[in-house]
Design a protein around this motif. Structure first.
Motif, mmCIF file in Angstrom:
data_model
loop_
_atom_site.group_PDB
_atom_site.id
_atom_site.type_symbol
_atom_site.label_atom_id
_atom_site.label_comp_id
_atom_site.label_asym_id
_atom_site.label_seq_id
_atom_site.Cartn_x
_atom_site.Cartn_y
_atom_site.Cartn_z
ATOM 1 N N ILE B 560 0.875 -1.184 0.000
ATOM 2 C CA ILE B 560 0.000 0.000 0.000
ATOM 3 C C ILE B 560 0.905 1.224 0.000
ATOM 4 C CG2 ILE B 560 -1.728 1.323 1.292
ATOM 5 C CD1 ILE B 560 -2.902 -1.319 2.257
ATOM 6 N N ILE B 561 0.867 1.962 -1.113
ATOM 7 C CA ILE B 561 1.779 3.102 -1.171
ATOM 8 C C ILE B 561 1.178 4.306 -0.436
ATOM 9 C CG2 ILE B 561 3.185 2.373 -3.113
ATOM 10 C CD1 ILE B 561 1.553 3.892 -4.998
ATOM 11 N N TYR B 562 2.066 5.207 -0.057
ATOM 12 C CA TYR B 562 1.742 6.356 0.820
ATOM 13 C C TYR B 562 1.338 5.865 2.204
ATOM 14 C CZ TYR B 562 1.174 8.231 -3.919
ATOM 15 O OH TYR B 562 1.344 8.543 -5.235
ATOM 16 N N ASN B 563 1.829 4.687 2.613
ATOM 17 C CA ASN B 563 1.350 4.105 3.871
ATOM 18 C C ASN B 563 1.826 4.866 5.113
ATOM 19 O OD1 ASN B 563 4.001 3.175 4.196
ATOM 20 N ND2 ASN B 563 3.508 1.106 3.440
ATOM 21 N N ARG B 564 2.788 5.783 4.949
ATOM 22 C CA ARG B 564 3.155 6.577 6.131
ATOM 23 C C ARG B 564 2.102 7.637 6.443
ATOM 24 N NH1 ARG B 564 7.875 9.063 5.611
ATOM 25 N NH2 ARG B 564 7.863 9.741 7.774
ATOM 26 N N ALA B 565 1.116 7.751 5.550
ATOM 27 C CA ALA B 565 -0.032 8.611 5.875
ATOM 28 C C ALA B 565 -1.155 7.801 6.537
ATOM 29 C CB ALA B 565 -0.544 9.300 4.611
ATOM 30 N N SER B 566 -0.931 6.503 6.753
ATOM 31 C CA SER B 566 -1.960 5.675 7.420
ATOM 32 C C SER B 566 -1.835 5.773 8.936
ATOM 33 C CB SER B 566 -1.824 4.213 6.988
ATOM 34 O OG SER B 566 -0.664 3.628 7.566
ATOM 35 N N VAL B 567 -0.853 6.534 9.390
ATOM 36 C CA VAL B 567 -0.625 6.669 10.834
ATOM 37 C C VAL B 567 -0.680 8.140 11.231
ATOM 38 C CG1 VAL B 567 0.814 4.604 10.997
ATOM 39 C CG2 VAL B 567 1.887 6.793 10.454
ATOM 40 N N ASP B 568 -0.910 8.389 12.507
ATOM 41 C CA ASP B 568 -0.879 9.777 12.976
ATOM 42 C C ASP B 568 0.589 10.233 13.081
ATOM 43 O OD1 ASP B 568 0.169 8.746 15.336
ATOM 44 O OD2 ASP B 568 -1.728 8.896 16.440
ATOM 45 N N ARG B 569 0.792 11.430 13.566
ATOM 46 C CA ARG B 569 2.159 11.962 13.559
ATOM 47 C C ARG B 569 3.073 11.264 14.575
ATOM 48 N NH1 ARG B 569 1.615 18.053 14.184
ATOM 49 N NH2 ARG B 569 -0.357 17.494 15.203
ATOM 50 N N TYR B 570 2.461 10.431 15.427
ATOM 51 C CA TYR B 570 3.260 9.626 16.355
ATOM 52 C C TYR B 570 3.538 8.227 15.790
ATOM 53 C CZ TYR B 570 2.108 13.285 19.704
ATOM 54 O OH TYR B 570 1.972 14.500 20.347
ATOM 55 N N GLY B 571 3.017 7.981 14.599
ATOM 56 C CA GLY B 571 3.268 6.682 13.978
ATOM 57 C C GLY B 571 2.270 5.613 14.358
ATOM 58 N N GLN B 572 1.144 6.029 14.965
ATOM 59 C CA GLN B 572 0.133 5.055 15.354
ATOM 60 C C GLN B 572 -0.999 5.050 14.311
ATOM 61 O OE1 GLN B 572 0.972 2.969 17.893
ATOM 62 N NE2 GLN B 572 2.798 4.228 17.599
ATOM 63 N N PRO B 573 -1.454 3.846 13.898
ATOM 64 C CA PRO B 573 -2.442 3.773 12.811
ATOM 65 C C PRO B 573 -3.748 4.475 13.151
ATOM 66 C CG PRO B 573 -2.036 1.601 13.785
ATOM 67 C CD PRO B 573 -1.036 2.521 14.373
ATOM 68 N N TRP B 574 -4.294 5.222 12.173
ATOM 69 C CA TRP B 574 -5.617 5.838 12.339
ATOM 70 C C TRP B 574 -6.641 4.749 12.601
ATOM 71 C CZ3 TRP B 574 -4.652 10.775 12.623
ATOM 72 C CH2 TRP B 574 -3.806 11.432 11.719
ATOM 73 N N ASP B 575 -6.469 3.621 11.880
ATOM 74 C CA ASP B 575 -7.424 2.513 11.986
ATOM 75 C C ASP B 575 -6.743 1.369 12.726
ATOM 76 O OD1 ASP B 575 -9.161 0.429 11.693
ATOM 77 O OD2 ASP B 575 -9.314 0.544 9.508
ATOM 78 N N LYS B 576 -7.113 1.213 13.989
ATOM 79 C CA LYS B 576 -6.445 0.197 14.822
ATOM 80 C C LYS B 576 -6.782 -1.226 14.364
ATOM 81 C CE LYS B 576 -5.126 3.381 18.022
ATOM 82 N NZ LYS B 576 -4.433 4.341 17.170
ATOM 83 N N GLU B 577 -7.954 -1.369 13.710
ATOM 84 C CA GLU B 577 -8.362 -2.710 13.266
ATOM 85 C C GLU B 577 -7.640 -3.150 11.999
ATOM 86 O OE1 GLU B 577 -12.622 -3.535 12.951
ATOM 87 O OE2 GLU B 577 -12.882 -2.067 14.563
ATOM 88 N N HIS B 578 -7.256 -2.183 11.182
ATOM 89 C CA HIS B 578 -6.576 -2.511 9.919
ATOM 90 C C HIS B 578 -5.265 -1.726 9.815
ATOM 91 C CE1 HIS B 578 -10.965 -3.059 9.073
ATOM 92 N NE2 HIS B 578 -10.518 -4.219 8.641
ATOM 93 N N PRO B 579 -4.317 -1.987 10.720
ATOM 94 C CA PRO B 579 -3.080 -1.211 10.663
ATOM 95 C C PRO B 579 -2.217 -1.628 9.469
ATOM 96 C CG PRO B 579 -2.917 -2.930 12.330
ATOM 97 C CD PRO B 579 -4.306 -3.026 11.752
ATOM 98 N N VAL B 580 -1.794 -0.650 8.678
ATOM 99 C CA VAL B 580 -0.895 -0.966 7.552
ATOM 100 C C VAL B 580 0.538 -0.995 8.077
ATOM 101 C CG1 VAL B 580 -0.183 -0.337 5.213
ATOM 102 C CG2 VAL B 580 -2.504 0.155 5.972
ATOM 103 N N ILE B 581 0.919 0.046 8.806
ATOM 104 C CA ILE B 581 2.208 0.063 9.507
ATOM 105 C C ILE B 581 2.000 0.670 10.904
ATOM 106 C CG2 ILE B 581 3.651 0.199 7.424
ATOM 107 C CD1 ILE B 581 3.973 3.239 8.064
ATOM 108 N N THR B 582 2.912 0.356 11.809
ATOM 109 C CA THR B 582 2.852 0.897 13.175
ATOM 110 C C THR B 582 4.275 1.164 13.648
ATOM 111 O OG1 THR B 582 0.947 -0.543 13.606
ATOM 112 C CG2 THR B 582 1.984 0.464 15.537
ATOM 113 N N TRP B 583 4.478 2.301 14.316
ATOM 114 C CA TRP B 583 5.782 2.619 14.895
ATOM 115 C C TRP B 583 5.835 2.037 16.308
ATOM 116 C CZ3 TRP B 583 10.426 4.032 13.391
ATOM 117 C CH2 TRP B 583 11.338 4.570 14.319
ATOM 118 N N THR B 584 6.839 1.190 16.572
ATOM 119 C CA THR B 584 6.916 0.536 17.884
ATOM 120 C C THR B 584 7.649 1.394 18.916
ATOM 121 O OG1 THR B 584 9.041 -0.489 17.392
ATOM 122 C CG2 THR B 584 7.067 -1.747 16.779
ATOM 123 N N GLY B 585 8.197 2.504 18.444
ATOM 124 C CA GLY B 585 9.066 3.299 19.311
ATOM 125 C C GLY B 585 10.501 3.198 18.827
#
Lengths: 248, 806
Positions: B560-585
């Motif tokens: 899924i391209i542009y997937n860094r827009a699938s998360v908020d500015r902290y890297g957490q997915p907007w959609d918790k049920e369908h996370p494309v990517i997630t920042w673990t810290g």
């Protein structure tokens, strides 16, 4: 092998006609010469070389257009009237595979006269059987029992891209079909229903009055067991399911 | 597709508009059905009620060619009802950028329009910049000159009443679609668009897509699962052919075709390498010279050296300002500008707009080579309708070629998945795989140049031309060259890569000639680990259907391209049920992220100096709500099609797209608001035939299901014309006529357009006179050869005709 059934969920059918063409491919059925007759439905009807046909019906209700698709085929009745009728004329013309429940027309159907055939056809509540005017053979969907016997899905089911056509053990199929009806009713499709599910092996799901889809979508009262047939049945022993049908 | 087929199943709302997925992309309905089972809503918007509409929760019609009005109304609805995703819009798009004072829009024209050249001077479309040269921004989006406020102003003109008057769609239906779709603006919700030629084949085709892309940005639907802008490609491998530069304006991997004014490699690289002064912008295209030089190394191998600009001078150049698109080529052919033509895997006599012009153009050729599976209307044009073979000089050669299952190689599907396919059977008779035909042809051409010389033999003779094994075309050798090799021992990030080994990914490509890559975007597809496209892993570790080990996907297997827009500015997915990517810290998990940089904010809410903005392909790192690169304006605007039924554009005094350029031949006739052609027409495909039908009209089973061309029309129009269902009708435009069987249907309805009744009809373009004899001919005999100003895609989806009983 357990008793088999189809589940045909018309809400998922997009009328791509993959089933219709796959049926011809597997069963080596020739194309018929067709013309556009003002409809996408082609051939216009089932024939000796068309066992599976997607029927198209467009209607308007409450200002909304509906376009219903009905992938018609033999229902493989639990107690097939066509078999009873045919047996009145030629023993073994129509047989029923014990393991799957498939209703099979054999080579012996060619021994039926055209008036015999008319009776067979009229006894079918779904208007399915068709005769080859050349050879006199009668034909219809075989449930691909040659595939099924070898662990494959019927060709139409295999080709279906949308999940409209399902096939499997009857118990599981009925279960699946009932769950789908419940889900659709919950979604607001008040008329979601299975057609004649208790008496046939090709169970259609529709979400409107069945007759809108096609006249013969449900068993028609004016066909089925004729008076003549009822009398004949009375004077001969019941045949029931025959056993040990040879695999093709 | 920014997303992929399976991902449609993750959507909460699917809009099918500008396409007819059920009929033309039947398998896609499996995933649409899955989404619907999970509660998604399917919306169908189409001039005609189609087999897709039959499955939709809601259907409504619009007049062909009015999609921008329809979608512009949606933008207005989203903004005026505050339904947009504010955080996403403010931080991930250029909505916050401040436009220069010179930018303006008046009565259908943007600032900088030149009436004489029918083009824009785009200098007034620039952003104000701070002293570092970074665009000024207002994240509150309140500045009157910020993109958001200008956008709001622009689309406030698209009110329901006006949109309805243009499109013919009832206002209640517009509201229903807008409300349903805009519900995806909520965090955690996603809506997607499935579009195809119904949007692209217009004189405003590019802007149709842009309008939808803007809606997706407003609603925060880009980069997320179940969202994106999804083009349903019309051929199994059309994505692959585009990636590998089927079109004239690009080299492989969307590098630019060199212009005559790009006089050296340095000048070329300098011109096409975008710059940014913003340290937080990745500006990925800043790597341009690495990709262009690696491409030249693939083209010319050892003959490409730093001294000769890696063979840049040998590459063909196009004249500045001149077009070489399909329409341009057929116009040039028609005017006798060239004499030879390879029709390879195509059938322009039926597929091309204004097909009569194409058929006539063939008569001007000395020779034509027709490479195809079957005889078609192109190769046999000389004996077609209205042709006198005695008067035609064109010599036609037919080369039978292998079908897709008779050769080995890759295809890239709409979802950008490159999938390796194996040969299942030998081609019949003398038929050869395309690769073998090309190798044999080029071998002969090279031999002739070697022996006889010729004008400018260098590009031909210096070509790296080693794609055979035992004298036969070898698709693996091509696939490896597309990926690219290290050409010298190269040390990257402390690790040494040996000369002759395959490059692991495009991050390793160099601008100094030490790497090759036939297409940088595919660098990572065939590595020392093997042929990635041949992978068949069926495990889905993502839980959202990415199936990352099945085949391979560009770029670098990012599903899924542009997937860094699938998360908020902290890297957490907007959609918790369908996370494309997630920042673990510490790192990203999930899909391959659009760059591995950390999220925009640190845990304590400060801007992370190591971050990069999510839209890495844009010089400023932000998605383009304002698109200054387009030929016809930075915001979409409704213009009428070249041929239309109403006398004025209700949006402005500018009737048609002000930047389209008409061809001037006697075959380029048009009739707008002409009483002789009062009916809107469109063309389409059917499930049962493929493209022009060259492969399917010979198949009896398919022909049985769709035997003859037809013209669908409403009962109201049929009554007006005295036509009954099943009658034969003649459909005529300013350019040609066809016969078809009338399908009189409730699935077409007359439109109320600006107070008057407008009728529309539609015809398939899959028939042709070669076979079947009673099937009719291509509806492209009716369509105009006018193109979108950005792409020159023809406007075959909205034109004017008349219909009468034959």
């Amino acid at each position: 092998m357990a008793d088999k059934s189809f589940f045909i969920d018309t809400t998922k059918c997009t009328a791509c006609r993959g089933c219709q063409v796959a049926c011809k491919q597997w069963n080596k059925l020739p194309a018929t010469k067709t013309y556009n007759w003002g409809s996408f439905q082609n051939p216009a009807d089932l024939s000796f070389s068309t066992f599976k046909l997607v029927r198209f019906r467009e209607v308007e209700s409450g200002g909304k257009v509906k376009w219903y698709f009905f992938p018609d085929q033999c229902r493989h009745c639990l107690e097939p009237p066509c078999k009873d009728t045919a047996e009145g004329f030629v023993d073994g013309a129509v047989i029923q595979d014990e393991s799957t429940g498939a209703v099979i027309y054999t080579d012996k159907t060619r021994m039926l006269s055209s008036s015999n055939f008319e009776e067979v056809r009229q006894s079918c509540p779904y208007n399915i059987p068709r005769q080859d005017p050349g050879t006199g053979l009668i034909s219809k969907c075989t449930m691909c029992f040659d595939r099924v016997g070898n662990g494959l899905l019927p060709a139409c089911v295999k080709a279906c891209p949308t999940g409209t056509m399902k096939f499997g053990d009857r118990g599981e199929i009925l279960d699946m079909a009932k769950k789908r009806v419940a889900a659709l009713q919950k979604k607001g499709f008040k008329k979601a229903q299975l057609l004649d599910a208790d008496s046939i092996r090709a169970i259609f799901l529709v979400v409107d009055d069945p007759s809108i889809y096609y006249k013969f979508s449900v068993a028609q009262n004016d066909v089925g067991i004729s008076r003549k047939l009822a009398l004949r049945k009375l004077f001969r022993p019941a045949t029931g399911l025959i056993t040990g049908v040879a695999k093709l | 597709m920014t997303n992929h087929w399976i991902d449609i199943g993750n959507s909460d709302c699917i809009l099918v508009m500008g396409s007819n997925a059920a009929e033309n992309h039947p398998i896609s309905m499996k995933w649409v059905g899955k989404a619907m089972e999970n509660g998604a809503t399917l919306l169908s918007v189409d001039p005609r009620f189609t087999r897709t509409s039959a499955k939709a929760d809601f259907y409504t019609a619009l007049r062909s060619g009015t999609d921008i009005a329809f979608l512009g109304g949606m933008i207005n609805y989203i903004i005026s009802n505050n339904l947009y995703d504010k955080e996403y819009v403010a931080y991930y798009t250029n909505a916050s950028f401040i436009l220069g004072k010179k930018f303006g829009f008046k009565d259908g024209l943007f600032s900088g329009y030149n009436k004489k050249t029918k083009s824009y001077d785009k200098s007034s479309w620039a952003f104000d910049k701070d002293k570092e040269g970074i665009p000024e921004r207002d994240h509150s989006l309140k500045n009157s000159r910020c993109v958001f406020q200008q956008l709001k102003k622009h689309f406030s003109r698209y009110d329901l009443k006006k949109v309805s008057a243009i499109t013919g769609t009832p206002t209640a239906d517009l509201e229903k679609v807008y409300k349903t779709y805009a519900a995806s603006g909520k965090k955690g919700k996603a809506a997607t668009i499935m579009y195809a030629m119904g949007w692209t084949q217009h004189t405003v085709g590019v802007q149709n897509i842009r309008t939808m892309a803007m809606i997706q940005l407003l609603l925060g639907n880009m980069g997320v699962a179940g969202g994106g802008v999804n083009a349903l490609r019309g051929e199994s491998n059309v994505q692959g052919s585009t990636d590998h530069c089927l079109l004239w304006h690009i080299w492989p991997g969307y590098l630019k075709t060199a212009r005559a004014s790009d006089t050296s490699l340095d000048a070329y690289n300098k011109k096409w390498t975008p710059k940014t002064n913003d340290p937080l912008s990745a500006n990925w295209w800043g790597n341009y010279p690495k990709y262009s030089v690696s491409f030249l190394k693939s083209m010319f191998g050892a003959n490409a050296t730093p001294v000769n600009g890696f063979g840049y001078d040998w590459m063909p150049k196009v004249d500045d300002g001149k077009g070489y698109s399909w329409l341009d080529l057929f116009d040039a052919m028609y005017r006798g500008e060239f004499t030879g033509f390879f029709a390879w895997g195509q059938n322009p006599a039926c597929s091309g707009a204004n097909a009569n012009k194409n058929r006539e153009a063939f008569t001007k050729l000395d020779w034509m080579v027709n490479v195809n599976l079957f005889e078609n209307e192109t190769g046999s044009f000389w004996r077609g309708p209205g042709m006198d073979p005695k008067k035609i000089k064109t010599e036609v050669f037919f080369l039978p070629c292998a079908a897709s299952v008779e050769k080995e190689g890759s295809i890239t599907n709409s979802g950008r998945w490159s999938q390796w396919r194996y040969k299942a059977a030998d081609p019949p008779g003398d038929a050869l795989p395309d690769g073998e035909i090309m190798v044999e042809l080029m071998d002969k051409i090279r031999e002739l140049y070697r022996v006889e010389g010729g004008a400018f033999p260098e590009p031909i003779l210096n070509l790296k031309w080693d794609y055979t094994t035992n004298g036969k075309f070898d698709s693996h050798k091509v696939a490896k060259e597309i990926n690219g090799y290290f050409l010298a021992d190269v040390t990257v990030k402390g690790k040494m890569y040996k000369a002759g080994t395959l490059v692991p990914s495009f991050a390793f490509l160099q601008a100094d000639g030490t790497t090759s890559s036939g297409n940088w975007l595919y660098c990572h597809s065939y590595t020392e680990k093997g042929n990635m496209a041949a992978r068949r892993g069926t495990e889905d570790k993502s839980g959202i259907g990415l199936y990352s080990e099945w085949s391979w996907c560009w770029p670098v297997n990012r599903r899924i391209i542009y997937n860094r827009a699938s998360v908020d500015r902290y890297g957490q997915p907007w959609d918790k049920e369908h996370p494309v990517i997630t920042w673990t810290g510490e790192k990203w998990v999930g899909d391959v992220p659009d760059g591995g940089w950390p999220p925009m904010l640190t845990a304590d809410g400060k801007v992370n100096p190591k971050t990069k903005y999510p839209f890495i392909m844009k010089p400023d790192g932000h998605a383009h709500m304002f698109g200054p690169g387009r030929a016809d304006g930075p915001f979409p605007e409704h213009y009428e099609p070249l041929e239309c039924p109403i006398e004025k554009n209700l949006m402005s005094g500018q009737f048609i797209n002000p930047t389209i350029k008409e061809f001037g031949t006697d075959a380029d006739t048009r009739a707008t608001c002409d009483p002789r052609y009062p009916i809107v027409a469109t063309t389409y495909r059917v499930t049962e035939h493929w493209q022009t039908g060259v492969m399917t009209r010979w198949q009896p089973w398919l022909l049985e299901t769709q035997p003859q061309s037809f013209c669908e029309m409403s009962h109201e129009l049929a009554k007006l014309k005295g036509v009954k269902n099943g009658d034969k009708v003649t459909v005529e435009s300013a350019r040609g006529k066809v016969e078809a069987v009338a399908i009189v249907t409730i699935r077409f309805k007359p439109f109320k357009i600006a107070g008057t009744t407008i009728h529309q009809v539609g015809l398939p373009w899959c028939f042709g006179w070669v076979t079947p004899k009673d099937g009719g001919d291509s509806s492209n005999l009716l369509t105009p050869s006018i193109g979108d100003p950005n792409t020159k895609i023809p406007e075959t989806k909205a034109f004017m005709v008349n219909v009468r009983k034959a």
